[in-house]
Write an enzyme that holds these catalytic residues in place. Structure first.
Site, PDB file in Angstrom:
ATOM      1  N   MET A 161       0.846  -1.195   0.000  1.00  0.00           N
ATOM      2  CA  MET A 161       0.000   0.000   0.000  1.00  0.00           C
ATOM      3  C   MET A 161       0.883   1.248   0.000  1.00  0.00           C
ATOM      4  O   MET A 161       1.066   1.854  -1.030  1.00  0.00           O
ATOM      5  CB  MET A 161      -0.941  -0.038   1.205  1.00  0.00           C
ATOM      6  CG  MET A 161      -2.000   1.003   1.111  1.00  0.00           C
ATOM      7  SD  MET A 161      -3.628   0.574   1.703  1.00  0.00           S
ATOM      8  CE  MET A 161      -3.443   0.052   3.343  1.00  0.00           C
ATOM      9  N   CYS A 162       1.476   1.612   1.115  1.00  0.00           N
ATOM     10  CA  CYS A 162       2.369   2.764   1.269  1.00  0.00           C
ATOM     11  C   CYS A 162       1.623   4.103   1.299  1.00  0.00           C
ATOM     12  O   CYS A 162       0.581   4.251   0.688  1.00  0.00           O
ATOM     13  CB  CYS A 162       3.451   2.862   0.181  1.00  0.00           C
ATOM     14  SG  CYS A 162       4.550   1.446   0.153  1.00  0.00           S
ATOM     15  N   GLY A 163       2.188   5.032   2.033  1.00  0.00           N
ATOM     16  CA  GLY A 163       1.634   6.376   2.101  1.00  0.00           C
ATOM     17  C   GLY A 163       2.694   7.387   1.712  1.00  0.00           C
ATOM     18  O   GLY A 163       3.878   7.207   1.993  1.00  0.00           O
ATOM     19  N   ARG A 217      -1.248   3.190   6.215  1.00  0.00           N
ATOM     20  CA  ARG A 217      -0.859   2.807   4.859  1.00  0.00           C
ATOM     21  C   ARG A 217       0.547   2.221   4.811  1.00  0.00           C
ATOM     22  O   ARG A 217       0.913   1.620   3.784  1.00  0.00           O
ATOM     23  CB  ARG A 217      -0.918   4.024   3.920  1.00  0.00           C
ATOM     24  CG  ARG A 217      -2.286   4.627   3.753  1.00  0.00           C
ATOM     25  CD  ARG A 217      -2.305   5.632   2.611  1.00  0.00           C
ATOM     26  NE  ARG A 217      -2.068   4.978   1.339  1.00  0.00           N
ATOM     27  CZ  ARG A 217      -3.026   4.470   0.572  1.00  0.00           C
ATOM     28  NH1 ARG A 217      -4.273   4.577   0.924  1.00  0.00           N
ATOM     29  NH2 ARG A 217      -2.725   3.881  -0.568  1.00  0.00           N
TER      30      ARG A 217
END
Lengths: 227, 309
Positions: free
Chosen positions: B1-3, B32
């Site tokens: 996902m990652c933010g 995230r």
């Protein structure tokens, strides 16, 4: 009017309170303050109540809605009104990707623009977008109406089934098996009703209708080489 | 996902608060990316020396007398400021490559995080809040900065696998998504002489941009050609000495929201990350278009943004 402060009281409390309202409730009007982009606001409602969200939301606002009228006084993140069954969802601002995805019924109104994949796999929902929509909108759309008062992005209606698409502006490109179709009186009637209900003063005659060419419904022996 | 979060200040009176604002945005994106976090911050460039930010798993041992030893080997003046597992070395800009070679001899366990005149990168494994606290990110000031919270997919959860990646002097990249042709591209770029340190897909994206710019492209052109040469899903945010840029792949399934006021341009993977910024209620908020390069620079007039593609 009941007011719920989302920041102070949390998301679970909001959804369980709204979900516990039934058709006999006398608490028919709700206001959600401090949404601050939170996810899954006012999901799974099943009562004829009115909910106003005072600000912008994150993912999946108003998902799985039945009967309720939910208005967002701001913009919404991905997946607004996903799988809506009935009722109405009105967004005053813009909507991110896959607005109204897989919706079976009800009306989704977006006063601003919707981004990519608007109405993907819609199954009976009506969607009216006052502005533009992004690419791959109405992909595999099965039933319902998608009305776009502005422009549509690339690959509109790719692999479309029986949903009807009405676009007033330009269409960047049509997806596989999506074609322009004749606008008949019964379509103008449907369109007029949807525009009225969505508070849009566009004229039905300004729109073009697009639908499925129905060439992908059955296997075509000439395409054997592709398999 | 990652933010991803990013903040570019038009109004430099906010510069002392950049770290505070960016830290708040970063922590909001914890859901995230809880695996690791990092921040690239463009601070003041008034001193004549350039900055080499390095990291060590054993800072007490590695950073003790480091500037002195490095300065002696390079026959130049080097100073250092230690911040937890990271250390910023101040040295002449033309000594970067020599310093890299010397460091691998005198402190083989040291890893290089970034190099540039104003850029410093701080990144570690752990929750964003913990990472922010250990480096005291909220106390930092600067003209612009980029942060990343990682949920790992393509390579191990390590400091070196954390974002941002330094792509060249004062350049950095963060990424939400996954690249599918990173192995073949890594081999190609290594043959071209580009240094790639990890098995991480994003580092290949970063190295690709470096390689393009080494061959005469500007950042806008490099980002535009990434749309043709990188296969996979990506929302990239890149930083340079003067500004920051955003590009999303043509499918654009990785989220992105931007906000602009007279004071700043902000980027967030979600609107949630932006809600506490000053004047956000009046900001112009929009979703960047797919396959479109956006760039803001301190060198341009403050209200314009360039759409190079």
């Amino acid at each position: 009017m009941q007011t719920y402060d989302l920041e102070a009281n949390g998301l679970s409390g909001l959804n369980s309170t709204l979900q516990s309202q039934n058709t006999e409730t006398n608490q028919t009007s709700w206001e959600v303050v401090n949404p601050k982009g939170s996810h899954a606001i006012a999901v799974g409602l099943d009562a004829p109540i009115e909910v106003t969200v005072k600000g912008s939301t994150g993912y999946y606002c108003a998902g799985m809605n039945q009967q309720a009228t939910i208005r967002v006084e701001g913009s919404v993140g991905p997946g607004v009104a996903e799988n809506m069954m009935s009722g109405e969802v009105i967004v005053d601002g813009d909507a991110s990707q896959y607005a109204g995805a897989t919706g079976h019924g009800g009306l989704l109104v977006i006063k601003g623009n919707a981004s990519s994949r608007c109405g993907i796999s819609m199954k009976g929902i009506d969607i009216v977008v006052h502005g533009n929509i992004g690419h791959m909108s109405a992909f595999m759309a099965q039933a319902g109406n998608l009305v776009v008062c502005g422009d549509a992005g690339d690959a509109l209606g790719d692999s479309l089934y029986e949903a009807r698409l009405f676009v007033r502006g330009t269409v960047q490109s049509l997806g596989a098996d999506c074609v322009e179709k004749e606008m008949r009186p019964e379509h103008l009637e449907v369109l007029k009703d949807l525009l009225d209900r969505a508070g849009c003063d566009a004229k039905p005659e300004e729109f073009r209708r697009y639908g499925s060419a129905r060439q992908l419904y059955n296997f075509d022996v000439d395409n054997t080489a592709a398999y | 996902m990652c933010g991803i979060v990013g903040l570019f200040l038009k109004d430099q009176s906010l510069a002392p608060k950049l770290g505070t604002m960016l830290t708040d945005m970063l922590i909001t994106m914890t859901d995230r990316g809880p695996d690791s976090a990092g921040i690239a911050i463009y601070g003041d460039g008034t001193s004549k020396a350039a900055k080499l930010t390095v990291q060590s798993a054993n800072p007490d041992r590695d950073f003790s007398g480091l500037a002195e030893d490095l300065g002696q080997a390079l026959a130049t003046s080097v100073t250092q400021s230690v911040n937890d597992t990271h250390c910023v070395l101040h040295l002449p800009a033309d000594q970067f490559e020599a310093a890299r070679a010397v460091l691998s001899e005198i402190r083989p366990s040291i890893r290089i995080m970034s190099r540039g005149e104003t850029l410093e990168i701080y990144k570690e494994v752990g929750l964003p809040k913990e990472v922010a606290t250990r480096f005291n990110l909220s106390s930092m000031s600067g003209t612009h900065g980029i942060g990343h919270t990682r949920m790992a997919t393509e390579s191990a959860v390590t400091t070196m696998g954390a974002h941002p990646f330094n792509t060249g002097s004062d350049q950095c990249l963060v990424h939400n998504g996954s690249l599918s042709n990173h192995n073949s591209l890594r081999r190609k770029l290594r043959r071209e002489g580009v240094t790639i340190q990890t098995q991480n897909d994003t580092e290949v994206g970063a190295a690709y941009l470096t390689w393009k710019m080494m061959n005469g492209a500007d950042l806008g052109e490099a980002l535009k050609s990434s749309l043709d040469d990188l296969d996979g899903f990506f929302t990239f945010v890149v930083g340079t000495k003067d500004g920051f840029g955003v590009v999303r792949d043509p499918i654009a399934c990785k989220p992105a929201v931007m906000a602009e006021t007279d004071q700043y341009v902000a980027f967030g993977s979600e609107y949630r990350a932006l809600v506490n910024l000053p004047g956000i209620e009046q900001a112009r908020v929009w979703e960047p278009e797919p396959a479109t390069v956006y760039f803001w620079s301190h060198n341009n007039s403050p209200t314009t943004h360039e759409r190079a593609a």
